[in-house]
Motif scaffolding. Structure first.
Motif, PDB file in Angstrom:
ATOM      1  N   UNK A  44      37.712  55.531  47.150  1.00 33.84           N
ATOM      2  CA  UNK A  44      39.003  55.352  47.487  1.00 33.84           C
ATOM      3  C   UNK A  44      39.476  53.922  47.863  1.00 33.84           C
ATOM      4  N   UNK A  45      38.423  53.280  48.572  1.00 34.96           N
ATOM      5  CA  UNK A  45      38.876  51.866  48.721  1.00 34.96           C
ATOM      6  C   UNK A  45      38.753  50.844  47.496  1.00 34.96           C
ATOM      7  N   UNK A  50      41.505  48.188  42.958  1.00 37.06           N
ATOM      8  CA  UNK A  50      42.125  48.435  41.458  1.00 37.06           C
ATOM      9  C   UNK A  50      43.797  48.452  41.349  1.00 37.06           C
ATOM     10  N   UNK A  51      44.191  49.191  42.365  1.00 44.91           N
ATOM     11  CA  UNK A  51      45.648  49.691  42.491  1.00 44.91           C
ATOM     12  C   UNK A  51      46.380  48.147  42.834  1.00 44.91           C
ATOM     13  N   UNK A  52      45.945  47.725  43.977  1.00 41.14           N
ATOM     14  CA  UNK A  52      46.382  46.432  44.430  1.00 41.14           C
ATOM     15  C   UNK A  52      46.684  45.256  43.434  1.00 41.14           C
ATOM     16  N   UNK A  73      41.501  59.984  47.305  1.00 42.69           N
ATOM     17  CA  UNK A  73      40.466  59.801  48.017  1.00 42.69           C
ATOM     18  C   UNK A  73      40.536  59.148  49.166  1.00 42.69           C
ATOM     19  N   UNK A  74      41.725  58.822  49.748  1.00 41.69           N
ATOM     20  CA  UNK A  74      41.882  57.994  51.066  1.00 41.69           C
ATOM     21  C   UNK A  74      42.593  58.696  51.680  1.00 41.69           C
ATOM     22  N   UNK A  99      41.085  41.692  54.345  1.00 38.24           N
ATOM     23  CA  UNK A  99      40.200  40.890  53.937  1.00 38.24           C
ATOM     24  C   UNK A  99      40.007  40.777  52.145  1.00 38.24           C
ATOM     25  N   UNK A 100      39.303  42.137  51.970  1.00 39.89           N
ATOM     26  CA  UNK A 100      38.971  42.438  50.579  1.00 39.89           C
ATOM     27  C   UNK A 100      40.050  42.296  49.539  1.00 39.89           C
ATOM     28  N   UNK A 101      41.073  42.745  50.114  1.00 35.82           N
ATOM     29  CA  UNK A 101      42.329  42.833  48.962  1.00 35.82           C
ATOM     30  C   UNK A 101      43.058  41.445  49.028  1.00 35.82           C
ATOM     31  N   UNK A 102      42.915  40.811  50.324  1.00 33.05           N
ATOM     32  CA  UNK A 102      43.333  39.425  50.033  1.00 33.05           C
ATOM     33  C   UNK A 102      42.564  38.535  48.997  1.00 33.05           C
ATOM     34  N   UNK A 103      41.156  38.775  49.229  1.00 36.68           N
ATOM     35  CA  UNK A 103      40.397  38.190  48.238  1.00 36.68           C
ATOM     36  C   UNK A 103      40.513  38.747  46.735  1.00 36.68           C
TER      37      UNK A 103
END
Length: 184
Positions: A44-45, A50-52, A73-74, A99-103
């Motif tokens: 899900x993460x 991918x969605x972001x 899945x989340x 943080x990973x989404x900002x990356x």
């Protein structure tokens, strides 16, 4: 209407994959490894990443598809996904995922937009090198997928149920198995 005659009426990347099954296989294999393979990030993460990226790229088909896949899945489902994609700072997700989404967002702008501060921020929240690597690769891959889908002007269904049905198939069977079930 797509820029080229696809010979089918499948939406988004599904129509492109039916048009060119030789490339569909490798594209689905890549998605399978990145979004469903062994990883410390949940499926899900990774679908949320991918969605972001697809939302930032304004790719309607991929954004809607991967939002549905992430939601299935989340915990918190569609509400969490929509919140993260529209207002990351206030989204009720972990600091590591933020943080990973900002990356991923930096990758979406340009590979060179990724700075040491993005990496440090991810590490400070507990992200591993593998999670950082895979986030960058998912973001880069989805820039490619989004440009493929939109560059050939495929259509995106308006009915959210179309994405929910596909989400059920992807969550249950994965990308490569669902491709076979769709006759590709």
């Amino acid at each position: 209407m797509p820029h080229i005659e696809l010979g089918n009426d499948e939406p988004g990347i599904r129509g492109l994959m039916r048009y060119r099954p030789e490339t569909a296989g490798v594209l689905n294999e890549l998605a399978e490894v990145l979004l469903r393979g062994d990883n410390t990030l949940s499926r899900g993460e990774r679908e949320l990443i991918a969605s972001y990226v697809s939302t930032l790229n304004k790719c309607r088909f991929c954004s809607a598809s991967h939002s549905a896949f992430a939601a299935a899945q989340l915990p918190g489902g569609a509400e969490i996904v929509a919140h993260a994609c529209s207002d990351l700072d206030t989204a009720p997700i972990t600091d590591k995922l933020k943080a990973l989404l900002r990356l991923a967002g930096a990758v979406q702008q340009s590979g060179t937009a990724v700075t040491e501060s993005h990496i440090t921020a991810a590490r400070e929240t507990g992200a591993t090198d593998l999670e950082i690597h895979d986030t960058v690769l998912i973001a880069a891959a989805f820039c490619m997928y989004n440009r493929y889908v939109d560059g050939l002007a495929t259509f995106a269904p308006d009915d959210p149920e179309a994405y929910t049905k596909t989400a059920d198939l992807i969550v249950t069977h994965g990308y490569t198995a669902s491709m076979a079930q769709r006759g590709l």
